[in-house]
Design an enzyme around this catalytic site. Structure first.
Site, PDB file in Angstrom:
ATOM      1  CD  GLU A  95      -1.989  -2.287   1.344  1.00 59.05           C
ATOM      2  OE1 GLU A  95      -0.887  -2.632   1.834  1.00 59.05           O
ATOM      3  OE2 GLU A  95      -2.901  -3.090   1.111  1.00 59.05           O
TER       4      GLU A  95
ATOM      5  CG  HIS B  12     -10.528  -6.572   7.853  1.00 59.09           C
ATOM      6  ND1 HIS B  12      -9.530  -7.094   8.624  1.00 59.09           N
ATOM      7  CD2 HIS B  12     -10.157  -6.790   6.570  1.00 59.09           C
ATOM      8  CE1 HIS B  12      -8.599  -7.622   7.835  1.00 59.09           C
ATOM      9  NE2 HIS B  12      -8.960  -7.441   6.588  1.00 59.09           N
TER      10      HIS B  12
END
Lengths: 352, 326
Positions: free
Chosen positions: B60, B129
């Site tokens: 990322e 998450h």
């Protein structure tokens, strides 16, 4: 001809004998005129930064200020191999590279002074020198953070089917941060024309490489990313040029990245707040390394080959000092940014 | 008007902008061959090829930085994060690079790029998450932060984001991808920074954004049965925030509830309340109440997860409280 008389060829003066000594192979495409220019470039950086130290002591430069003194063969050697349309991105020790790339000393000094005529109009400072006219993509202050950005520039070059390269400078301490690894992986995976240059001055701030890095032979990291890696003496201008030249060729023609380690040494502290020696490194070590001052080495080479008279050297040095003083005077006279500049450049005028 | 899902609306925005401008490309994990982890990029590889639709390694920070570099030299990257939870690894590039480049360079380097992906919780995905990041990102000058709550807004705002010359954080609702709505068929843009009055009402304003717009609409429907008329202001853009729209509504209803998916402390709602007290101090008939996720990491167990999340019941209770009905 008497037995004692030497052949004419052997009777030459010591000077001309030096001049005829064959030049070493590592002359790297430079002629005398160019070597003088390279010396001029390095001396400008040196004299400019000596002025920076003076200005810092007087409070004219604030914040963090990282001097490049001792590493000038890297900036000058690398920039002298690049085309104007190539890209350069670097970390926070960026004055020398900016000068070598051809940004005006006045604009850089005005930036350091925090003035309106600085290259970022006083909003960047020492660590954030940018100049779109020379494709100088900044001075970045977070260790390793700009290394993926360089990969992105390489990505864009390839996307646009260009043949430029992007050179990315960082210190040896950056090889331990994730951003470095992520960038090298993508640059190799995607065949991007990026030249990653580790300026190994052996200290990440005050931490010696032996205390920070499991394998001090940092160039082996190229292998991990199926990339060509080359390690050369960063104090030797010609070695820098040759090595960078090979990487540029690889970038332009094969679209392959290269990792280069240039072994160097900084003669000043990490920034303006630490002692030059005596804490994390010894005075003896510093003095030993200062014998390999890159400016001295080039000067010695030119002197040995009779390429530079004392008068010429003085002239080049005086010019460098004058340019540094001129930059100071210009910066000092430049106004502070107007108060309303606080609010400009936060967002671009948008298309939508 | 065509009826399409939020997902399809995003795909069509991407398709139109990719077709319109060769400088636009999409990059991220699984965006190409896999057609997108949430299928937002479905079909785009076939249509635009691997030069424009770029699969990345799981990296990322790295590919966010690649987007920054590409934007510096003239491309218009759309960087997809598989979820914003993973984008935490990339925040240095978003916050330290993209958001500041224009300012640090004295206006020399624009950052025309979009960071997008699903934000907030779904169902039982656990603590790592299930997070809504808008308050973090909206804190940063130099960014624009968008949170579309409907298919039509998703399309119009994404197209505007891609055409914007600034770094735009585009937070999609993970639970919204399958929701349907009417979407104009013609090429259209929605102005960034403009809130939308999703429902007119008289008695109380609910200020909200993103996924919670649907909850606010349910609340308005439910309360209408009790003759309580709710006005729903959908912020759509968190930064820059449409203070005028908030003030106009609260000056009319004299009451407000601020509903958001994220946590309470330093949340988006805290900022909205600050604007309300500054702009509407004399108009308020009751203190403003906030509805948000409880101040805990998201639990996995169904009952605990439900208890942690803001929902219609909690919002109705808040409305009744500001109306002094309970």
């Amino acid at each position: 001809m008497s037995a004692g008389a030497k052949p004419a060829k052997e009777r030459k003066s010591a000077e001309s004998a030096r001049a005829e000594k064959p030049l070493p192979e590592k002359i790297s495409g430079t002629d005398v005129a160019m070597r003088k220019e390279l010396l001029r470039s390095m001396l400008l950086q040196r004299r400019f930064e000596e002025k920076c130290a003076e200005a810092y002591a007087l409070g004219k430069i604030g914040g963090f200020c990282h001097l490049y003194i001792g590493q000038e063969a890297i900036s000058t050697g690398t920039m002298s191999m690049l085309r104007p349309d190539d890209y350069v991105i670097t970390a926070y020790r960026d004055h020398g590279q900016a000068l070598a790339r051809g940004i005006s000393p006045r604009a850089i000094m005005a930036e350091l002074f925090g003035r309106a005529d600085g290259c970022s109009h006083g909003k960047g400072g020492s660590m954030h020198i940018f100049d779109s006219a020379t494709n100088f993509l900044g001075g970045h202050g977070i260790v390793g953070g700009h290394v993926p950005v360089a990969a992105g520039v390489g990505f864009a070059i390839k996307y646009k089917d260009g043949d430029q390269v992007c050179v990315c400078f960082f210190g040896e301490a950056a090889v331990n941060i994730g951003a470095f690894h992520e960038a090298l992986n993508m640059a190799s995976l995607w065949n991007l024309p990026v030249i990653f240059i580790i300026e190994n001055n052996r200290y990440g701030m005050g931490t010696a490489i032996s205390r920070s890095t499991a394998n001090e032979d940092v160039i082996v990291r190229a292998k991990g990313y199926r990339m060509i890696g080359e390690s050369v003496d960063g104090q030797d201008l010609f070695a820098v040029r040759d090595c960078v030249g090979r990487a540029i060729e690889r970038g332009r023609k094969e679209k392959r990245p290269t990792l280069i380690e240039l072994r160097t040494y900084r003669f000043m502290g990490h920034s303006m707040s630490d002692a030059v020696a005596g804490t994390y490194r010894s005075r003896e070590e510093l003095e030993e390394n200062m014998k390999r001052d890159p400016i001295l080495l080039l000067h010695q080479f030119m002197h040995e080959h009779d390429e530079l008279s004392e008068g010429e050297l003085s002239k080049i040095d005086d010019d460098a000092k004058a340019a540094a003083q001129d930059a100071w005077d210009f910066a000092d006279a430049s106004p502070e940014p107007a108060p309303e500049e606080l609010w400009t450049d936060v967002l671009a005028e948008s298309e939508s | 008007m065509a009826v399409m899902t939020y997902r399809e609306a995003l795909t069509s925005a991407l398709r139109e902008e990719l077709a319109r401008d060769d400088r636009v490309f999409l990059m991220g994990e699984e965006v190409a061959q896999y057609n997108g982890a949430y299928k937002v990029s479905k079909g785009l590889l076939d249509e635009f090829g691997p030069r424009r639709i770029v699969d990345t390694p799981i990296t990322e920070l790295g590919f966010a930085g690649v987007g920054v570099g590409a934007a510096m030299v003239g491309l218009r990257p759309v960087v997809e994060f598989m979820t914003w939870n993973f984008a935490l690894l990339a925040l240095d590039e978003v916050v330290n690079a993209a958001a500041k480049m224009l300012y640090m360079s004295g206006g020399q380097y624009k950052m025309p790029m979009v960071f997008r992906g699903p934000n907030g919780s779904a169902l039982q995905l656990g603590a790592q998450h299930s997070q809504a990041w808008e308050s973090w990102l909206a804190h940063i000058p130099g960014l624009k932060v968008l949170t579309p709550g409907t298919p039509a807004d998703a399309k119009g705002l994404l197209k505007s984001a891609i055409r914007d010359d600034n770094p735009v954080v585009f937070l999609e609702g993970e639970m919204l991808y399958n929701t349907k709505g009417e979407v104009p068929e013609e090429d259209y843009l929605i102005r960034i920074g403009k809130a939308d009055l999703k429902r007119e009402g008289e008695h109380c304003t609910i200020v909200t954004h993103g996924k919670m717009v649907l909850v606010a609409m349910q609340v308005a429907d439910a309360l209408a049965k009790d003759d309580i008329s709710i006005e729903v202001v959908d912020l759509r853009t968190i930064r820059p925030m449409d203070v005028e729209a908030i003030a106009q509504s609260v000056q009319k209803t004299n009451r407000a509830v601020v509903l958001e998916e994220g946590w309470e402390i330093c949340g988006v709602g805290a900022q909205v309340v600050d604007f309300i007290q500054r702009e509407c101090f004399d108009d308020l008939d009751a203190p403003v109440i906030r509805v948000h996720q409880e101040d805990v990491p998201m639990p996995y167990a169904k009952n605990l997860e439900k208890a942690a999340k803001p929902d219609a019941a909690k919002t109705i209770a808040a409305v009744r409280k500001v109306m002094y009905l309970d």
